[in-house]
Design an enzyme around this catalytic site. Structure first.
Site, PDB file in Angstrom:
ATOM      1  N   GLU A  34      -7.050 -29.284   9.470  1.00 49.81           N
ATOM      2  CA  GLU A  34      -6.268 -28.637  10.515  1.00 49.81           C
ATOM      3  C   GLU A  34      -4.889 -29.342  10.886  1.00 49.81           C
ATOM      4  O   GLU A  34      -2.933 -28.287  10.643  1.00 49.81           O
ATOM      5  CB  GLU A  34      -6.433 -27.382  11.715  1.00 49.81           C
ATOM      6  CG  GLU A  34      -7.067 -26.466  11.218  1.00 49.81           C
ATOM      7  CD  GLU A  34      -6.381 -25.409  10.187  1.00 49.81           C
ATOM      8  OE1 GLU A  34      -6.105 -24.755  10.188  1.00 49.81           O
ATOM      9  OE2 GLU A  34      -7.794 -24.347   9.976  1.00 49.81           O
ATOM     10  N   TYR A 117      -2.750 -23.313  18.105  1.00 50.82           N
ATOM     11  CA  TYR A 117      -3.273 -23.046  16.286  1.00 50.82           C
ATOM     12  C   TYR A 117      -3.930 -23.441  15.932  1.00 50.82           C
ATOM     13  O   TYR A 117      -4.811 -22.759  15.471  1.00 50.82           O
ATOM     14  CB  TYR A 117      -1.955 -23.329  15.821  1.00 50.82           C
ATOM     15  CG  TYR A 117      -2.100 -23.244  14.291  1.00 50.82           C
ATOM     16  CD1 TYR A 117      -2.866 -21.873  13.227  1.00 50.82           C
ATOM     17  CD2 TYR A 117      -3.053 -24.450  13.767  1.00 50.82           C
ATOM     18  CE1 TYR A 117      -3.280 -21.798  12.149  1.00 50.82           C
ATOM     19  CE2 TYR A 117      -3.236 -24.512  11.985  1.00 50.82           C
ATOM     20  CZ  TYR A 117      -3.710 -23.323  11.934  1.00 50.82           C
ATOM     21  OH  TYR A 117      -3.962 -23.434  10.407  1.00 50.82           O
ATOM     22  N   ASP A 135       0.173 -18.429  12.819  1.00 46.92           N
ATOM     23  CA  ASP A 135       0.984 -19.539  11.446  1.00 46.92           C
ATOM     24  C   ASP A 135       2.030 -19.150  10.930  1.00 46.92           C
ATOM     25  O   ASP A 135       1.906 -18.269  11.204  1.00 46.92           O
ATOM     26  CB  ASP A 135       0.013 -21.027  10.484  1.00 46.92           C
ATOM     27  CG  ASP A 135      -0.286 -20.176   9.963  1.00 46.92           C
ATOM     28  OD1 ASP A 135      -0.713 -18.851   9.502  1.00 46.92           O
ATOM     29  OD2 ASP A 135      -1.082 -21.187   8.922  1.00 46.92           O
TER      30      ASP A 135
END
Ligand code: SF4
Length: 351
Positions: A34, A117, A135
């Site tokens: 990520e 996020y 996102d």
């Protein structure tokens, strides 16, 4: 009736790309993927992910690593604060959290470099928590499907998206749902010419049915890029040259660079020679100057760097150079973590 989340997860199981971090729920791997994928396209991030996991297979190895080795591996990905923050977080987890990632959003978000996020992604994918991710892809899909004309640049806008996502997220497989909606945005509901004719949601999609695909999501305000003028001095002394590590809280912190004179506009070498730093570097000695100037424009998200590089030769470095710069062999430059801009210069000039 099949729910939205079931349809989406069904679509995902048939259409998802085969990516290495999708075979695991290990929070370390999810975290690494990520962070790498923020601001980076999957194709570019993939190689970095493989190299990262090979070099630092677990949190302990990362925590013990030399930050310069990590920055070297990160070279070319940009946004180097991501790598520096990962190093800090790895040390925090090994020192204070018994080598384990926290399993919930509120604890995850306290770690350096982990924002809304990433905390949502790790909590949902690794720990099955109902924490929706937001996102660019999710923003676009949600905005079009439900006609949400809110900006994600504001906290009130984000709240609207999050609330809607909380209503529709799969209670059973929240992590898969999150990955599915991001993948749907990346492959089907793309920014330009989304594949509406083959879309499962064509009947209910607000944007499609109201002819608003071009209007949604709301456009981001244009960022004003700041122009900066970097004048690098590649000073050679035999087979050696001089570098320094960027220590200030600025772009490229901890990366290496050649002696740099930053100016407020593009200037010639004659003008650079009047600069205070030039005088410190060379004093009364006159370096041998290569008249070929290397130039490059380098675009970052908020800055445009106009770089020039001048090649100079000296017979003997003075005290100032020896005290303020590190002398390295030219053929060892490739071992240092440098900004992509300098990597290109080095390849162009030295190799
Ligand atoms: S119908 Fe088109 S705009 Fe609507 S969700 Fe599907 S791909 Fe996106």
């Amino acid at each position: 009736m099949t729910s939205f989340s079931e349809s989406l997860i069904g679509w995902y199981s048939h259409n998802k790309r085969d990516l290495p971090w999708r075979d695991t729920k290990n929070p370390y791997n999810i975290w690494v993927s990520e962070i790498i994928l923020q601001q980076t396209r999957v194709n570019q991030g993939l190689n970095y992910y493989y190299r990262f996991i090979e070099k630092f297979p677990d949190i302990q190895t990362l925590a013990k690593s030399d930050i310069n080795v990590l920055l070297k591996l990160w070279q070319g990905l940009g946004y180097y604060s991501r790598a520096r923050n990962m190093h800090v977080t790895a040390q925090e987890i090994t020192k204070n959290l018994n080598n384990k990632f926290p399993s919930n959003y509120n604890e995850l978000i306290k770690l350096k470099g982990i924002g809304d996020y990433t905390a949502s992604a790790i909590a949902s994918i690794s720990f099955n928590k109902q924490t929706p991710v937001l996102d660019g892809n999710v923003f676009r899909v949600m905005s079009r499907l439900y006609g949400i004309a809110e900006s994600t640049q504001t906290s009130s806008g984000k709240k609207v998206f999050k609330e809607k996502l909380l209503e529709i997220i799969s209670k059973k497989e929240p992590g898969t749902f999150n990955q599915a909606i991001m993948e749907f945005g990346a492959l089907q509901c793309v920014p330009n010419n989304p594949n509406c004719q083959n879309c499962l949601f064509i009947k209910s999609c607000f944007a499609y049915n109201n002819d608003m695909i071009r209007d949604l999501p709301l456009k981001k305000p244009k960022i004003n890029q700041k122009d900066r003028y970097f004048n690098y001095l590649l000073i050679t002394h035999g087979n050696a040259t001089f570098v320094e590590q960027r220590m200030k809280n600025d772009i490229w912190k901890l990366l290496y660079q050649f002696p740099l004179i930053e100016t407020t506009k593009k200037i010639s070498l004659v003008e650079i020679m009047k600069d205070k730093k030039w005088k410190s570097l060379f004093g009364s000695i006159e370096p041998e100057i290569d008249l070929k100037v290397f130039e490059k424009k380098h675009i970052l998200s908020h800055q445009k760097i106009h770089a020039q590089l001048f090649k100079l030769k000296i017979n003997k470095p003075n005290e100032y150079i020896l005290n303020n710069y590190k002398m390295v062999q030219i053929d060892e430059l490739h071992t240092l973590g440098v900004p992509r801009l300098l990597e290109i210069f080095i390849k162009q000039i030295i190799n």
